[in-house]
Design an enzyme around this catalytic site. Structure first.
Site, mmCIF file in Angstrom:
data_model
loop_
_atom_site.group_PDB
_atom_site.id
_atom_site.type_symbol
_atom_site.label_atom_id
_atom_site.label_comp_id
_atom_site.label_asym_id
_atom_site.label_seq_id
_atom_site.Cartn_x
_atom_site.Cartn_y
_atom_site.Cartn_z
ATOM 1 N N LYS A 191 -47.007 117.897 104.476
ATOM 2 C CA LYS A 191 -46.915 116.894 105.551
ATOM 3 C C LYS A 191 -45.897 117.374 106.592
ATOM 4 O O LYS A 191 -44.779 117.746 106.249
ATOM 5 C CB LYS A 191 -46.538 115.523 104.984
ATOM 6 N N CYS A 226 -37.973 110.105 104.013
ATOM 7 C CA CYS A 226 -39.400 110.345 103.771
ATOM 8 C C CYS A 226 -40.016 109.337 102.804
ATOM 9 O O CYS A 226 -41.203 109.012 102.926
ATOM 10 C CB CYS A 226 -39.604 111.777 103.300
ATOM 11 N N ASP A 269 -41.624 114.949 98.320
ATOM 12 C CA ASP A 269 -40.723 116.022 98.786
ATOM 13 C C ASP A 269 -39.661 116.467 97.779
ATOM 14 O O ASP A 269 -38.497 116.716 98.155
ATOM 15 C CB ASP A 269 -40.042 115.600 100.092
HETATM 16 C C1 C5J Z 1 -37.034 113.913 103.461
HETATM 17 C C2 C5J Z 1 -35.508 114.549 105.181
HETATM 18 N N1 C5J Z 1 -37.917 114.415 102.620
HETATM 19 N N2 C5J Z 1 -34.538 113.751 104.739
HETATM 20 N N3 C5J Z 1 -36.648 114.721 104.498
HETATM 21 O O1 C5J Z 1 -36.568 112.800 103.295
HETATM 22 O O2 C5J Z 1 -35.375 115.159 106.216
#
Ligand code: C5J
Length: 227
Positions: free
Chosen positions: A136, A169, A27
């Site tokens: 995802k 994530c 991400d």
């Molecule tokens: C991720 C989030 N990628 N913190 N998303 O950690 O909402």
């Protein structure tokens, strides 16, 4: 080397068969990492996350040079929101009553929607040809994706993790990987959180109890092991 060895990994040395290992970049999207994005709109300091970009870029370069498999994930929903549970849609207290799928002011487009400008990966760690780009809908990279099949089809047994945010994530994905039998390592200078205490706690809980979720190391140690 056929097998890379990290003698200083925590909680004890970690080794990985280079040809059966994948780097998973979680991400690194503009939504979370750039001013004007979704993460910033929630009141977070994106500069905190950006501090891990040099480590992440170095790690990516080492793994690419060694010919490892590389996966990039994006937290992203389909434009029609059919992969968005009501529980996730209604959760939280976004500014001005915003929801996932709404258009953010500025140039980022719709919040957490596939292929919107904000849903692109930041240039410092942009995907290269031949690398898997994986949308995802959840926090974990194995939930509602074909990641496990993709890895198994390539004989992958070991995973190196980088990305944002450490305790959300990244940690969720690493726990999912652990339960599926992948030996997993988190590269601590290639991951960050908006909350330093959460990153520290996540790193500690991953390696506690003899590596209950996996191992940790650094991008320079991975580079040394792969050279
Ligand atoms: C991720 C989030 N990628 N913190 N998303 O950690 O909402």
């Amino acid at each position: 080397p056929a097998v890379a060895v990290l003698p200083d990994a925590v909680p004890y040395p970690y080794s990985f068969p280079v040809g059966r290992s994948a780097l998973v970049m979680i991400d690194f999207q503009r939504d979370f990492m750039e001013a004007g994005g979704f993460g910033a709109s929630l009141g977070n300091d994106v500069e905190r996350l950006r501090a891990c970009l040099p480590g992440a870029a170095a790690l990516l370069a080492s793994c690419r040079a060694a010919g490892m498999h590389v996966v990039h994930t994006l937290e992203a929903h389909k434009p029609d929101l059919t992969d968005l549970h009501p529980a996730k849609f209604t959760r939280g207290n976004l500014p001005a009553g915003m929801r996932i799928g709404d258009v953010l002011s500025g140039d980022m487009g719709r919040i957490l929607i596939r292929n919107e400008p904000g849903n692109g990966i930041v240039p410092e760690v942009a995907p290269a040809e031949g690398e898997l780009l994986l949308f995802k809908p959840g926090k974990g990279a194995f939930y509602a994706t074909n990641l496990e099949e993709w890895l198994r089809a390539r004989g992958v047994t070991h995973l190196l993790f980088a990305g944002v945010t450490t305790e959300v994530c990244v940690q969720t994905s690493m726990r999912e990987a652990n339960d599926r039998g992948f030996d997993s390592l988190l590269v601590t200078d290639a991951t960050e959180s908006y909350f330093p205490q959460f990153k520290a706690a996540a790193v500690e809980m991953i390696t506690a109890q003899g590596g209950i979720v996996g191992w940790t190391s650094t991008s320079s140690q991975v580079a040394a092991a792969l050279s």
